[in-house]
Design a protein around this motif. Structure first.
Motif, short mmCIF file in Angstrom:
data_model
loop_
_atom_site.label_atom_id
_atom_site.label_comp_id
_atom_site.label_asym_id
_atom_site.label_seq_id
_atom_site.Cartn_x
_atom_site.Cartn_y
_atom_site.Cartn_z
N VAL A 43 0.82 -1.21 0.00
CA VAL A 43 0.00 0.00 0.00
C VAL A 43 0.86 1.26 0.00
O VAL A 43 0.63 2.18 -0.79
N ILE A 44 1.85 1.31 0.86
CA ILE A 44 2.59 2.55 1.08
C ILE A 44 3.71 2.75 0.06
O ILE A 44 4.06 3.89 -0.25
N VAL A 45 4.27 1.68 -0.46
CA VAL A 45 5.40 1.81 -1.38
C VAL A 45 5.00 1.47 -2.81
O VAL A 45 5.21 2.26 -3.74
N VAL A 46 4.42 0.28 -3.02
CA VAL A 46 4.16 -0.19 -4.39
C VAL A 46 3.11 0.66 -5.09
O VAL A 46 3.29 1.06 -6.25
N VAL A 47 2.00 0.96 -4.41
CA VAL A 47 0.94 1.74 -5.06
C VAL A 47 1.43 3.12 -5.51
O VAL A 47 1.20 3.52 -6.66
N PRO A 48 2.14 3.88 -4.66
CA PRO A 48 2.65 5.17 -5.16
C PRO A 48 3.62 5.04 -6.33
O PRO A 48 3.58 5.86 -7.26
N PHE A 49 4.48 4.01 -6.31
CA PHE A 49 5.42 3.85 -7.42
C PHE A 49 4.67 3.53 -8.72
O PHE A 49 5.00 4.07 -9.78
N ILE A 50 3.68 2.65 -8.64
CA ILE A 50 2.89 2.33 -9.83
C ILE A 50 2.13 3.56 -10.31
O ILE A 50 2.02 3.83 -11.52
N LEU A 51 1.59 4.32 -9.36
CA LEU A 51 0.84 5.53 -9.71
C LEU A 51 1.75 6.53 -10.44
O LEU A 51 1.36 7.10 -11.46
N LEU A 52 2.97 6.72 -9.94
CA LEU A 52 3.89 7.63 -10.60
C LEU A 52 4.32 7.12 -11.97
O LEU A 52 4.53 7.89 -12.90
N GLY A 53 4.44 5.79 -12.09
CA GLY A 53 4.72 5.21 -13.40
C GLY A 53 3.60 5.47 -14.39
O GLY A 53 3.84 5.77 -15.57
N GLN A 54 2.35 5.39 -13.90
CA GLN A 54 1.20 5.70 -14.76
C GLN A 54 1.20 7.17 -15.17
O GLN A 54 0.90 7.51 -16.32
N VAL A 55 1.53 8.04 -14.22
CA VAL A 55 1.59 9.46 -14.54
C VAL A 55 2.64 9.72 -15.61
O VAL A 55 2.41 10.48 -16.57
N LEU A 56 3.80 9.07 -15.47
CA LEU A 56 4.85 9.22 -16.47
C LEU A 56 4.38 8.75 -17.84
O LEU A 56 4.63 9.41 -18.86
N GLY A 57 3.69 7.61 -17.86
CA GLY A 57 3.19 7.09 -19.13
C GLY A 57 2.17 8.01 -19.76
O GLY A 57 2.19 8.26 -20.97
N ARG A 58 1.24 8.56 -18.93
CA ARG A 58 0.22 9.45 -19.47
C ARG A 58 0.80 10.79 -19.94
O ARG A 58 0.19 11.47 -20.76
N CYS A 59 1.94 11.15 -19.40
CA CYS A 59 2.58 12.40 -19.81
C CYS A 59 3.44 12.23 -21.06
O CYS A 59 4.10 13.19 -21.49
N GLY A 60 3.47 11.04 -21.61
CA GLY A 60 4.23 10.81 -22.84
C GLY A 60 5.49 10.01 -22.66
O GLY A 60 6.25 9.81 -23.62
N GLY A 61 5.74 9.51 -21.44
CA GLY A 61 6.96 8.74 -21.20
C GLY A 61 7.02 7.45 -21.99
O GLY A 61 8.09 7.07 -22.47
N SER A 62 5.88 6.78 -22.13
CA SER A 62 5.89 5.51 -22.86
C SER A 62 6.23 5.73 -24.33
O SER A 62 6.98 4.95 -24.92
N GLU A 63 5.69 6.82 -24.94
CA GLU A 63 6.03 7.12 -26.33
C GLU A 63 7.51 7.47 -26.47
O GLU A 63 8.16 7.08 -27.46
N PHE A 64 8.06 8.19 -25.48
CA PHE A 64 9.48 8.54 -25.54
C PHE A 64 10.35 7.30 -25.52
O PHE A 64 11.26 7.15 -26.35
N PHE A 65 10.08 6.39 -24.58
CA PHE A 65 10.91 5.19 -24.48
C PHE A 65 10.73 4.28 -25.69
O PHE A 65 11.67 3.61 -26.13
#
Length: 373
Positions: free
Chosen positions: A183-205
């Motif tokens: 809850v405290i570690v994994v969920v925030p990391f996944i959430l930030l990964g989703q934010v990165l992807g929605r901001c265009g990170g997945s297209e960049f990589f």
């Protein structure tokens, strides 16, 4: 919950409760984010036990689980979902007193523990199958009857109500390290990964991988492998990896000549390896660090060689598959230029640098946003 349950009445799954599921999932994420940002103390001026927050999240997770799997008997699933919310809400409210009374096994503690155990086991069976539930029940049976076994297999006798309360309300069991890390570690990391992807990170990589590997034999599949490894470094989630990178690479592989099932398999295996890629890995890595009592950076460093070998083996397998099917690389004029990609998205790797630098150089723990002390 994806918006398809709201917008598409023909979508598979719990059609009647699409908006309810979306609301529950939003609440779950909001509770975790508020706790990580310490808003309960800085804004609400509340001093809460960590276990109270975990119980709230667990109640929301139980409710979501029963609504998601409500293919038959929707009314009973709705009752189970509401029961999980009410039960965990009551336990969260009562936990400060219960934590001091657990040894005396109060009646409401025993009853709520039994109900919570049933809901958690049934929810686990629905989401993960009976195998995990079977192992759990085998452990309970061993704890109850292990004192009848001979020699080194013999266990100390334990009362059933004591075991029940311990398994569901003690900080060494259900409300222990595993749930806290998740809850405290994994969920925030996944959430930030989703934010990165929605901001265009997945297209960049993906573009970075295309510029690097697209011209070679089976280049589209190698792009999927390399792109998934890049994005997995930050997301640490196979599901998030497939959702962010797969929408680009799977159609790309199919257009280059890979069958649909092969393309999906390559992306799935490549995304699964993202959980092995430092600096951000799957939940198991955080649990390993916590259980072993070692800094997370040691687990991260130990994973570098296995992760490299995993992707190297996958890379060779993809190359063999492309050679077998005669699939060439993309024409150079259709590929993005490496310098142009880096110039347009140079800031996307910065989180990767920060996530690597903080635990290695500054010795921060995975769940910290500031140095200890």
């Amino acid at each position: 919950m994806s918006e398809e349950f709201i917008e598409n009445p023909q979508a598979k799954g719990p059609r009647p409760w699409g908006r309810t599921l979306f609301t529950l999932q939003t609440l779950l994420v909001a509770v975790v984010v508020a706790w990580v940002l310490d808003l309960q103390r800085s804004v609400l001026r509340l001093s809460l036990y960590t276990e109270q927050m975990l119980l709230v999240v667990l109640g929301l997770a139980i409710a979501i689980c029963f609504l998601i799997t409500a293919r038959k008997n929707p009314f009973l699933n709705l009752i189970a979902s509401l029961s999980g919310l009410v039960l965990c809400g009551y336990l969260a409210w009562r936990y400060p007193e219960l934590s001091t009374e657990l040894t005396s096994r109060p009646l409401d503690g025993v009853i709520t523990s039994a109900l919570l155990a049933l809901l958690v086991l049934e929810g686990t069976r629905r989401m993960a199958g009976f195998s995990l539930v079977g192992f759990t029940l085998a452990g309970v049976v061993y704890a109850m009857y292990g004192h009848y076994l001979p020699g080194v297999f013999q266990a100390r006798p334990v009362d059933f109500t004591r075991l029940l309360v311990y398994l569901n309300l003690d900080t060494n069991a259900l409300l222990g390290v595993s749930l806290q890390i998740g809850v405290i570690v994994v969920v925030p990391f996944i959430l930030l990964g989703q934010v990165l992807g929605r901001c265009g990170g997945s297209e960049f990589f993906t573009d970075l991988a295309r510029a690097w590997m697209g011209r070679y034999r089976g280049g589209s599949a190698k792009v999927a492998v390399v792109g998934s490894s890049f994005f997995g470094m930050i997301s640490g989630s196979a599901v998030a990896n497939v959702a962010a990178v797969g929408v680009v690479t799977i159609p790309l592989m199919m257009r280059s000549g890979f069958p649909a099932q092969i393309a999906a398999a390559i992306e799935a295996v490549g995304s699964t390896g993202g959980q092995l890629m430092p600096p951000v890995m799957g939940a198991a890595a955080f649990l390993m660090a916590e259980v072993l009592g070692v800094p997370y950076v040691e687990v991260m460093i130990a994973a570098i060689i296995p992760a490299f070998l995993y992707y190297l083996a996958l890379f060779f397998q993809v190359d063999v598959e492309a050679a077998k099917r005669g699939i060439a690389g993309e024409p150079a004029e259709r590929l993005p230029q490496l310098k142009a990609v880096l110039k347009a998205g140079w800031y996307f790797p910065l989180p990767l640098v920060a996530l690597g630098y903080a635990p290695v150089a500054l010795h921060w723990q995975a769940g910290e946003a500031e140095p200890p002390g």
